[in-house]
Design an enzyme around this catalytic site. Structure first.
Site, mmCIF file in Angstrom:
data_model
loop_
_atom_site.group_PDB
_atom_site.id
_atom_site.type_symbol
_atom_site.label_atom_id
_atom_site.label_comp_id
_atom_site.label_asym_id
_atom_site.label_seq_id
_atom_site.Cartn_x
_atom_site.Cartn_y
_atom_site.Cartn_z
ATOM 1 N N CYS A 1 34.911 40.041 42.266
ATOM 2 C CA CYS A 1 35.564 40.673 43.414
ATOM 3 C C CYS A 1 35.224 39.854 44.659
ATOM 4 C CB CYS A 1 35.077 42.106 43.589
ATOM 5 S SG CYS A 1 35.678 42.870 45.112
ATOM 6 N N ASP B 1 34.494 41.964 38.255
ATOM 7 C CA ASP B 1 35.683 42.762 37.967
ATOM 8 C C ASP B 1 36.050 42.527 36.511
ATOM 9 O OD1 ASP B 1 36.392 44.181 40.250
ATOM 10 O OD2 ASP B 1 37.589 42.555 41.083
#
Length: 131
Positions: free
Chosen positions: A47, A54
């Site tokens: 991220c 992520d």
């Protein structure tokens, strides 16, 4: 003072981000329309806002023309994203650009289904050509 992630300011150069090459092999049925569906359930990137990992499920569908994607090199290409801070919208478009460049399909669609974070799930898709 607002603390920013070291990945946040790299989004302007995402189109030119150098990733590993994706190999291909010769399609023995270039005269026939057929669809190849690939599922990648364990994709990871970073991220760009928080620098936290992520996780996503990626679906790739394409109609090969002269060549098909070689899966081992595709896997190695995707693993490189573990070190890349990238927004979801940029990710799907970068994947589409790189995979189309590698195999020049008649049609390709990529769908990225991000694992929910903070109660929000994100799905982004992009395609090239006509199915």
């Amino acid at each position: 003072m607002k603390k920013t992630s070291p990945y946040e300011n790299r989004q302007k150069n995402i189109r030119t981000l150098k990733m590993p090459d994706i190999d291909v092999w010769e399609n023995q049925y270039p005269d026939r329309d057929y669809v190849v569906d690939l599922s990648i359930p364990e994709f990871t990137c970073i991220c760009p806002k928080t620098a936290l990992p992520d996780f996503a499920f990626i679906k790739v569908s394409y109609k090969p023309a002269k060549v098909c994607l070689e899966l081992k090199s595709l896997k190695l290409y995707l693993v490189e994203y573990r070190q890349v801070g990238i927004f979801h919208e940029h990710l799907v478009n970068k994947l589409l650009d790189d995979l189309v460049k590698a195999c020049h399909p008649r049609w390709m669609r990529i769908e990225v289904i991000m694992n929910p974070r903070g109660g929000i799930g994100t799905t982004v898709s992009a395609e090239k050509g006509k199915k």
